[in-house]
Write a protein that holds these residues in place. Structure first.
Motif, PDB file in Angstrom:
ATOM      1  N   LEU A 189       0.833  -1.206   0.000  1.00  8.13           N
ATOM      2  CA  LEU A 189       0.000   0.000   0.000  1.00  8.13           C
ATOM      3  C   LEU A 189       0.867   1.256   0.000  1.00  8.13           C
ATOM      4  CD1 LEU A 189      -2.745  -1.078   2.574  1.00  8.13           C
ATOM      5  CD2 LEU A 189      -2.925  -1.082   0.084  1.00  8.13           C
ATOM      6  N   LEU A 190       1.903   1.261   0.820  1.00  7.53           N
ATOM      7  CA  LEU A 190       2.809   2.411   0.875  1.00  7.53           C
ATOM      8  C   LEU A 190       3.541   2.584  -0.451  1.00  7.53           C
ATOM      9  CD1 LEU A 190       4.270   1.736   4.428  1.00  7.53           C
ATOM     10  CD2 LEU A 190       2.876   3.717   3.811  1.00  7.53           C
ATOM     11  N   GLY A 191       3.952   1.464  -1.043  1.00  5.39           N
ATOM     12  CA  GLY A 191       4.645   1.524  -2.318  1.00  5.39           C
ATOM     13  C   GLY A 191       3.764   2.029  -3.439  1.00  5.39           C
ATOM     14  N   TRP A 192       2.484   1.683  -3.396  1.00  3.96           N
ATOM     15  CA  TRP A 192       1.550   2.140  -4.435  1.00  3.96           C
ATOM     16  C   TRP A 192       1.490   3.656  -4.488  1.00  3.96           C
ATOM     17  CZ3 TRP A 192      -0.357  -0.315  -8.431  1.00  3.96           C
ATOM     18  CH2 TRP A 192      -1.418   0.254  -9.149  1.00  3.96           C
ATOM     19  N   GLU A 193       1.551   4.289  -3.326  1.00  3.88           N
ATOM     20  CA  GLU A 193       1.536   5.754  -3.291  1.00  3.88           C
ATOM     21  C   GLU A 193       2.819   6.354  -3.851  1.00  3.88           C
ATOM     22  OE1 GLU A 193      -1.818   7.408  -0.566  1.00  3.88           O
ATOM     23  OE2 GLU A 193       0.185   7.734   0.230  1.00  3.88           O
ATOM     24  N   GLN A 194       3.856   5.540  -3.949  1.00  4.45           N
ATOM     25  CA  GLN A 194       5.122   5.983  -4.540  1.00  4.45           C
ATOM     26  C   GLN A 194       5.236   5.524  -5.994  1.00  4.45           C
ATOM     27  OE1 GLN A 194       7.452   7.875  -2.950  1.00  4.45           O
ATOM     28  NE2 GLN A 194       6.147   7.975  -1.137  1.00  4.45           N
ATOM     29  N   ALA A 195       4.103   5.106  -6.575  1.00  4.86           N
ATOM     30  CA  ALA A 195       4.045   4.615  -7.964  1.00  4.86           C
ATOM     31  C   ALA A 195       4.879   3.352  -8.152  1.00  4.86           C
ATOM     32  CB  ALA A 195       4.485   5.695  -8.952  1.00  4.86           C
ATOM     33  N   LEU A 196       4.980   2.549  -7.101  1.00  6.56           N
ATOM     34  CA  LEU A 196       5.681   1.272  -7.179  1.00  6.56           C
ATOM     35  C   LEU A 196       4.667   0.147  -7.312  1.00  6.56           C
ATOM     36  CD1 LEU A 196       8.436   1.638  -4.419  1.00  6.56           C
ATOM     37  CD2 LEU A 196       8.749   1.767  -6.896  1.00  6.56           C
ATOM     38  N   GLY A 197       4.819  -0.653  -8.358  1.00  6.94           N
ATOM     39  CA  GLY A 197       3.981  -1.833  -8.521  1.00  6.94           C
ATOM     40  C   GLY A 197       4.671  -3.035  -7.907  1.00  6.94           C
ATOM     41  N   MET A 198       3.878  -4.042  -7.534  1.00  8.91           N
ATOM     42  CA  MET A 198       4.466  -5.223  -6.892  1.00  8.91           C
ATOM     43  C   MET A 198       3.712  -6.486  -7.264  1.00  8.91           C
ATOM     44  SD  MET A 198       5.375  -3.754  -3.093  1.00  8.91           S
ATOM     45  CE  MET A 198       5.773  -1.998  -2.924  1.00  8.91           C
ATOM     46  N   LEU A 199       4.460  -7.586  -7.221  1.00 11.43           N
ATOM     47  CA  LEU A 199       3.891  -8.924  -7.403  1.00 11.43           C
ATOM     48  C   LEU A 199       4.287  -9.757  -6.198  1.00 11.43           C
ATOM     49  CD1 LEU A 199       2.587 -11.240  -9.045  1.00 11.43           C
ATOM     50  CD2 LEU A 199       4.831 -11.609 -10.110  1.00 11.43           C
ATOM     51  N   TRP A 200       3.276 -10.275  -5.487  1.00 16.11           N
ATOM     52  CA  TRP A 200       3.501 -11.159  -4.335  1.00 16.11           C
ATOM     53  C   TRP A 200       3.572 -12.574  -4.885  1.00 16.11           C
ATOM     54  CZ3 TRP A 200       0.858 -10.004   0.935  1.00 16.11           C
ATOM     55  CH2 TRP A 200       1.185 -10.989   1.879  1.00 16.11           C
ATOM     56  N   TYR A 201       4.702 -13.236  -4.703  1.00 16.94           N
ATOM     57  CA  TYR A 201       4.966 -14.502  -5.377  1.00 16.94           C
ATOM     58  C   TYR A 201       5.304 -15.594  -4.377  1.00 16.94           C
ATOM     59  CZ  TYR A 201       6.596 -17.358  -9.338  1.00 16.94           C
ATOM     60  OH  TYR A 201       6.752 -18.333 -10.299  1.00 16.94           O
ATOM     61  N   THR A 202       4.580 -16.740  -4.478  1.00 19.82           N
ATOM     62  CA  THR A 202       4.846 -17.865  -3.568  1.00 19.82           C
ATOM     63  C   THR A 202       4.747 -19.215  -4.278  1.00 19.82           C
ATOM     64  OG1 THR A 202       2.514 -17.998  -2.931  1.00 19.82           O
ATOM     65  CG2 THR A 202       3.947 -16.627  -1.551  1.00 19.82           C
ATOM     66  N   ASP A 203       4.801 -19.236  -5.598  1.00 21.40           N
ATOM     67  CA  ASP A 203       4.564 -20.457  -6.365  1.00 21.40           C
ATOM     68  C   ASP A 203       5.391 -21.630  -5.815  1.00 21.40           C
ATOM     69  OD1 ASP A 203       4.616 -22.495  -8.469  1.00 21.40           O
ATOM     70  OD2 ASP A 203       3.666 -20.964  -9.705  1.00 21.40           O
ATOM     71  N   PRO A 204       4.745 -22.778  -5.524  1.00 20.58           N
ATOM     72  CA  PRO A 204       5.482 -23.919  -4.959  1.00 20.58           C
ATOM     73  C   PRO A 204       6.544 -24.482  -5.890  1.00 20.58           C
ATOM     74  CG  PRO A 204       3.228 -24.549  -5.558  1.00 20.58           C
ATOM     75  CD  PRO A 204       3.304 -23.062  -5.648  1.00 20.58           C
TER      76      PRO A 204
ATOM     77  N   ARG B  18      16.961 -20.493   7.519  1.00 19.11           N
ATOM     78  CA  ARG B  18      17.570 -21.217   8.633  1.00 19.11           C
ATOM     79  C   ARG B  18      16.590 -22.232   9.215  1.00 19.11           C
ATOM     80  NH1 ARG B  18      18.631 -15.284  11.058  1.00 19.11           N
ATOM     81  NH2 ARG B  18      20.194 -14.583   9.539  1.00 19.11           N
ATOM     82  N   GLU B  19      17.137 -23.117  10.003  1.00 18.80           N
ATOM     83  CA  GLU B  19      16.269 -24.075  10.700  1.00 18.80           C
ATOM     84  C   GLU B  19      15.331 -23.307  11.621  1.00 18.80           C
ATOM     85  OE1 GLU B  19      16.609 -28.021  13.608  1.00 18.80           O
ATOM     86  OE2 GLU B  19      18.421 -27.088  12.781  1.00 18.80           O
ATOM     87  N   GLY B  20      14.061 -23.681  11.606  1.00 16.31           N
ATOM     88  CA  GLY B  20      13.088 -22.985  12.442  1.00 16.31           C
ATOM     89  C   GLY B  20      12.525 -21.741  11.795  1.00 16.31           C
ATOM     90  N   GLU B  21      12.735 -21.571  10.482  1.00 13.84           N
ATOM     91  CA  GLU B  21      12.174 -20.423   9.765  1.00 13.84           C
ATOM     92  C   GLU B  21      11.234 -20.900   8.667  1.00 13.84           C
ATOM     93  OE1 GLU B  21      15.370 -16.787  10.107  1.00 13.84           O
ATOM     94  OE2 GLU B  21      15.594 -18.177   8.406  1.00 13.84           O
ATOM     95  N   ARG B  22      10.376 -19.977   8.224  1.00 14.74           N
ATOM     96  CA  ARG B  22       9.387 -20.281   7.188  1.00 14.74           C
ATOM     97  C   ARG B  22       9.426 -19.207   6.112  1.00 14.74           C
ATOM     98  NH1 ARG B  22       2.823 -20.600   8.309  1.00 14.74           N
ATOM     99  NH2 ARG B  22       2.176 -20.912   6.132  1.00 14.74           N
ATOM    100  N   PHE B  23       9.519 -19.636   4.869  1.00 20.51           N
ATOM    101  CA  PHE B  23       9.432 -18.705   3.746  1.00 20.51           C
ATOM    102  C   PHE B  23       8.008 -18.168   3.661  1.00 20.51           C
ATOM    103  CE2 PHE B  23       8.061 -18.594  -0.802  1.00 20.51           C
ATOM    104  CZ  PHE B  23       8.677 -17.405  -1.163  1.00 20.51           C
ATOM    105  N   ALA B  24       7.855 -16.848   3.648  1.00 18.05           N
ATOM    106  CA  ALA B  24       6.526 -16.235   3.605  1.00 18.05           C
ATOM    107  C   ALA B  24       6.138 -15.762   2.207  1.00 18.05           C
ATOM    108  CB  ALA B  24       6.455 -15.066   4.583  1.00 18.05           C
ATOM    109  N   GLY B  25       7.097 -15.208   1.461  1.00 15.45           N
ATOM    110  CA  GLY B  25       6.761 -14.753   0.123  1.00 15.45           C
ATOM    111  C   GLY B  25       7.815 -13.829  -0.450  1.00 15.45           C
ATOM    112  N   ILE B  26       7.705 -13.616  -1.753  1.00 16.48           N
ATOM    113  CA  ILE B  26       8.593 -12.709  -2.477  1.00 16.48           C
ATOM    114  C   ILE B  26       7.775 -11.525  -2.968  1.00 16.48           C
ATOM    115  CG2 ILE B  26      10.019 -12.431  -4.548  1.00 16.48           C
ATOM    116  CD1 ILE B  26      10.632 -15.405  -4.407  1.00 16.48           C
ATOM    117  N   LEU B  27       8.317 -10.333  -2.821  1.00 20.30           N
ATOM    118  CA  LEU B  27       7.740  -9.156  -3.464  1.00 20.30           C
ATOM    119  C   LEU B  27       8.682  -8.705  -4.565  1.00 20.30           C
ATOM    120  CD1 LEU B  27       6.252  -6.881  -0.627  1.00 20.30           C
ATOM    121  CD2 LEU B  27       5.022  -8.343  -2.248  1.00 20.30           C
ATOM    122  N   GLN B  28       8.216  -8.784  -5.826  1.00 22.95           N
ATOM    123  CA  GLN B  28       8.934  -8.213  -6.951  1.00 22.95           C
ATOM    124  C   GLN B  28       8.441  -6.772  -7.090  1.00 22.95           C
ATOM    125  OE1 GLN B  28       8.345 -12.393  -9.252  1.00 22.95           O
ATOM    126  NE2 GLN B  28       8.915 -10.692 -10.562  1.00 22.95           N
TER     127      GLN B  28
END
Length: 340
Positions: free
Chosen positions: A124-139, A153-163
């Protein structure tokens, strides 16, 4: 930031131009995105910033490794995988978000919910700066090679990528969302304000929900449902902390698909919806507290609220006046970023 405008107008962007983005802007937006997420328990999360051509090249190679090694990948023309690789390499900024797991599901969910909410704030903050984004989590990108590249690391979880990048053309508008009223159940409630001084009514909450439902999700699935609770008898079963008769609860429920990846996507989407709601509710004369209580993991205690077999409660929103929460410390998650 005009929260309502940003939530409704933001679009997923898949094509970016080559305009560079200053690292200082990314850090500033991340700090602000983290500060907008209010919590009483400090969540554990971090992100990795791929801001050089070389680092994006390595990331692209790791993301395509599983695709190339799969049976399907062997049938895909090399030109197609080259397009995917080049898209990653030429994206101006890529952020990978990671949450910390914990010894129990509640704490793990708390950390994951925080990351998803911060990612939504950042969009949302980026949109106001004219920044577009793609939230990516494809298995298809999830492989040992990818996890090694992002430093999971051990004990961590991948949440997603923002392009992330600037764009030339505004994407087409999204289809309409289902009105919140059609996904709403009230337990012993009516449309009268539950507290005249606070004016927390079902309609005032629905008004905000109908803006908050513009949350991101793959395929624009709408996996949420809302249960509005004003019954003192029902609430009192949950413990002494709900003894305040002026308290109003909103249970935000997610549908659980059999596909684990869709489950994670839908949970993230519901977290984004809740974050949208909290941002919008700041303009109201009542306070909203977002909690993940222990009892939502007990199926028997969830039964009075009509939780279905393939559903789960993501969070409970408590509505009250500022006096109720005057002694509740609210903190913002600290930024932990690695630049590659």
């Amino acid at each position: 930031m005009n929260i309502s405008k940003a939530i409704r107008e933001r679009r997923t962007v898949r094509r970016f131009n080559a305009t560079p983005i200053e690292q200082e802007l990314i850090i500033s937006l991340l700090n602000k995105a983290a500060s907008l997420y209010e919590t009483e328990e400090t969540p554990h999360w971090r992100c990795v910033h791929f801001n050089t051509f070389e680092s994006r090249q390595r990331l692209a190679d790791s993301m395509s490794a599983k695709i190339k090694e799969s049976k399907l990948g062997r049938l895909i023309p090399s030109k197609m995988t080259d397009i995917f690789t080049n898209q990653i390499i030429n994206t101006p900024v890529i952020l990978v978000f990671i949450s910390e797991s914990a010894e129990n599901q509640r704490l793990s969910d708390k950390n994951y919910a925080a990351v998803c909410s911060i990612m939504q704030n950042f969009q949302l903050l980026g949109w106001e700066q004219a920044l577009g984004m793609l939230w990516y989590t494809d298995p298809m990108i999830l492989s040992e090679s990818f996890f090694k590249e992002i430093g999971l690391r051990e004990g961590e979880r991948f949440a997603g990528i923002l392009q992330i990048g600037h764009f030339e053309k505004m994407p087409r508008g999204m289809r309409k969302r289902t009105p919140a009223e059609k996904k709403w159940v009230s337990i012993d409630g009516d449309d009268r304000p539950h507290s005249e001084s606070l004016r927390v009514s079902s309609q005032s909450i629905l008004d905000i929900l109908n803006e908050a439902v513009w949350a991101p999700n793959d395929g624009l699935r709408e996996p949420w449902r809302f249960i509005f609770v004003t019954s003192n008898e029902t609430v009192s079963r949950l413990g002494t902390s709900y003894g305040d008769t002026s308290l109003v609860l909103l249970l935000v429920v997610a549908k659980e698909e059999n596909d684990l990846h869709k489950q994670a996507e839908d949970y993230a989407a519901v977290c984004c919806l809740i974050q949208n709601f909290q941002l919008l509710a700041k303009s109201k004369p009542w306070h909203v507290r977002r909690i993940i209580p222990e009892w939502i993991y007990d199926r028997e205690r969830c039964m009075p609220f009509g939780i279905r077999p393939q559903e789960r409660i993501v969070a409970v929103l408590e509505f009250g006046g500022s006096d109720r929460y005057s002694n509740s410390a609210s903190t913002s998650p600290m930024l932990n970023i690695t630049h590659l």
